[in-house]
Design an enzyme around this catalytic site. Structure first.
Site, mmCIF file in Angstrom:
data_model
loop_
_atom_site.group_PDB
_atom_site.id
_atom_site.type_symbol
_atom_site.label_atom_id
_atom_site.label_comp_id
_atom_site.label_asym_id
_atom_site.label_seq_id
_atom_site.Cartn_x
_atom_site.Cartn_y
_atom_site.Cartn_z
ATOM 1 N N LYS A 151 0.828 -1.213 0.000
ATOM 2 C CA LYS A 151 0.000 0.000 0.000
ATOM 3 C C LYS A 151 0.865 1.267 0.000
ATOM 4 O O LYS A 151 0.590 2.209 -0.727
ATOM 5 C CB LYS A 151 -0.931 0.041 1.229
ATOM 6 N N ARG A 170 -9.753 1.398 9.611
ATOM 7 C CA ARG A 170 -9.279 0.064 9.955
ATOM 8 C C ARG A 170 -10.315 -0.708 10.761
ATOM 9 O O ARG A 170 -10.097 -1.881 11.054
ATOM 10 C CB ARG A 170 -8.032 0.209 10.823
ATOM 11 N N ARG A 173 11.230 -6.462 5.223
ATOM 12 C CA ARG A 173 10.989 -5.039 4.909
ATOM 13 C C ARG A 173 11.935 -4.117 5.687
ATOM 14 O O ARG A 173 12.200 -4.327 6.861
ATOM 15 C CB ARG A 173 9.548 -4.686 5.256
ATOM 16 N N ARG A 190 -0.696 -7.843 14.219
ATOM 17 C CA ARG A 190 -1.281 -6.898 13.264
ATOM 18 C C ARG A 190 -2.085 -7.612 12.184
ATOM 19 O O ARG A 190 -3.151 -7.159 11.784
ATOM 20 C CB ARG A 190 -0.170 -6.049 12.632
HETATM 21 P P1 AMP Z 1 0.686 1.216 9.361
HETATM 22 O O1 AMP Z 1 1.867 2.013 8.976
HETATM 23 O O2 AMP Z 1 -0.556 1.549 8.573
HETATM 24 O O3 AMP Z 1 0.961 -0.265 9.365
HETATM 25 O O4 AMP Z 1 0.334 1.632 10.869
HETATM 26 C C1 AMP Z 1 1.266 1.412 11.910
HETATM 27 C C2 AMP Z 1 0.545 1.344 13.246
HETATM 28 O O5 AMP Z 1 -0.111 2.593 13.495
HETATM 29 C C3 AMP Z 1 -0.562 0.306 13.335
HETATM 30 O O6 AMP Z 1 -0.069 -0.981 13.645
HETATM 31 C C4 AMP Z 1 -1.410 0.890 14.466
HETATM 32 O O7 AMP Z 1 -0.802 0.686 15.738
HETATM 33 C C5 AMP Z 1 -1.345 2.374 14.175
HETATM 34 N N1 AMP Z 1 -2.433 2.806 13.279
HETATM 35 C C6 AMP Z 1 -2.304 3.350 12.031
HETATM 36 N N2 AMP Z 1 -3.507 3.628 11.505
HETATM 37 C C7 AMP Z 1 -4.419 3.261 12.423
HETATM 38 C C8 AMP Z 1 -5.845 3.277 12.477
HETATM 39 N N3 AMP Z 1 -6.578 3.728 11.430
HETATM 40 N N4 AMP Z 1 -6.458 2.808 13.598
HETATM 41 C C9 AMP Z 1 -5.744 2.359 14.650
HETATM 42 N N5 AMP Z 1 -4.409 2.301 14.676
HETATM 43 C C10 AMP Z 1 -3.748 2.739 13.561
#
Ligand code: AMP
Length: 220
Positions: free
Chosen positions: A17, A93, A130, A173
């Site tokens: 993404k 999410r 990664r 996750r």
């Molecule tokens: P990502 O870079 O999208 O994988 O986000 C990294 C971390 O940020 C996630 O594992 C969550 O802890 C937090 N996070 C990001 N976006 C959200 C969201 N929409 N709702 C809740 N936690 C989020």
């Protein structure tokens, strides 16, 4: 100039993404709004939000809905998004986040939601190898490192493993994704907004697939 777009990208962690949203953002000239990047920036700056989010993120948990909804509501009010649109990456999410987004965007509805589909077995391999730039978020991997000694090709920042790319946090996750986020795929399909794009190809090929479905939806 090409028309803008109002887009949500769903997909498992490691589906690509981040890479694709950067390209889409350049192509359609709209901001790439990554809630993960916004939180990582807050952690780095040591803001109150960052301090609250850091522990949850490192454990691979989800930051509470009300916090995330507030952040996105505020961001979608900026001129750059109201003029041409945006690409939302990492939000919504959960079902409450999706419902809040529908309210926030009521006056300027989403054009489409894309599920960037990559099987779990593949994302597990990708996440383990990664590496990301700590400054600009550019993605690399153990197999495709930057040209010089883990220094980002784009901005010169330090390329490292994300703190939440540990085996335990990755497992958590992905489980959260299946439980909390995957139901949104049916939710958006029922609303007639969903397109599924197969993310299992080279980055260039996946970009072409994304441009095709977006342009088809917008009738351009
Ligand atoms: P990502 O870079 O999208 O994988 O986000 C990294 C971390 O940020 C996630 O594992 C969550 O802890 C937090 N996070 C990001 N976006 C959200 C969201 N929409 N709702 C809740 N936690 C989020």
């Amino acid at each position: 100039m090409t028309a803008g777009v109002r887009l949500v990208i769903l997909g498992r962690q490691g589906a690509g993404k981040g890479t694709q949203c950067t390209r889409l953002s350049r192509h359609y000239v709209v901001p790439h709004i990554s809630t993960g990047e916004m939180l990582r920036a807050a952690v780095k700056e040591g803001t109150e939000l960052g301090r609250k989010a850091a522990e949850i993120m490192n454990d691979g948990g989800l930051v509470p809905d009300d916090v995330m909804i507030g952040i996105v509501d505020e961001r979608l009010d900026h001129d750059d998004t109201t003029r041409r649109g945006y690409i939302l990456d990492g939000f919504p999410r959960t079902v409450p986040q999706a419902k809040a987004l529908a309210e926030i965007t009521d006056a300027r509805r989403l054009d489409l939601v894309i599920d960037l589909d990559v099987p779990k077995a593949i994302v597990l391999q990708r996440l383990a190898s990664r590496r990301v730039c700590a400054d600009c978020g550019a993605n690399y991997s153990v197999d495709k490192p930057p040209r010089y000694d883990w220094v980002c090709d784009d901005c010169g920042g330090e390329v490292e493993q994300r703190e939440d790319d540990t085996p335990a946090a990755i497992e958590k996750r992905l489980a959260d994704y299946e439980r909390e986020t995957a139901p949104l795929i049916d939710w958006y399909r029922d609303m007639g907004l969903l397109d599924v794009v197969d993310g299992l190809a080279s980055a260039n090929e996946v970009s072409l697939r994304l441009f095709a479905v977006i342009d088809l939806r917008r009738g351009s």
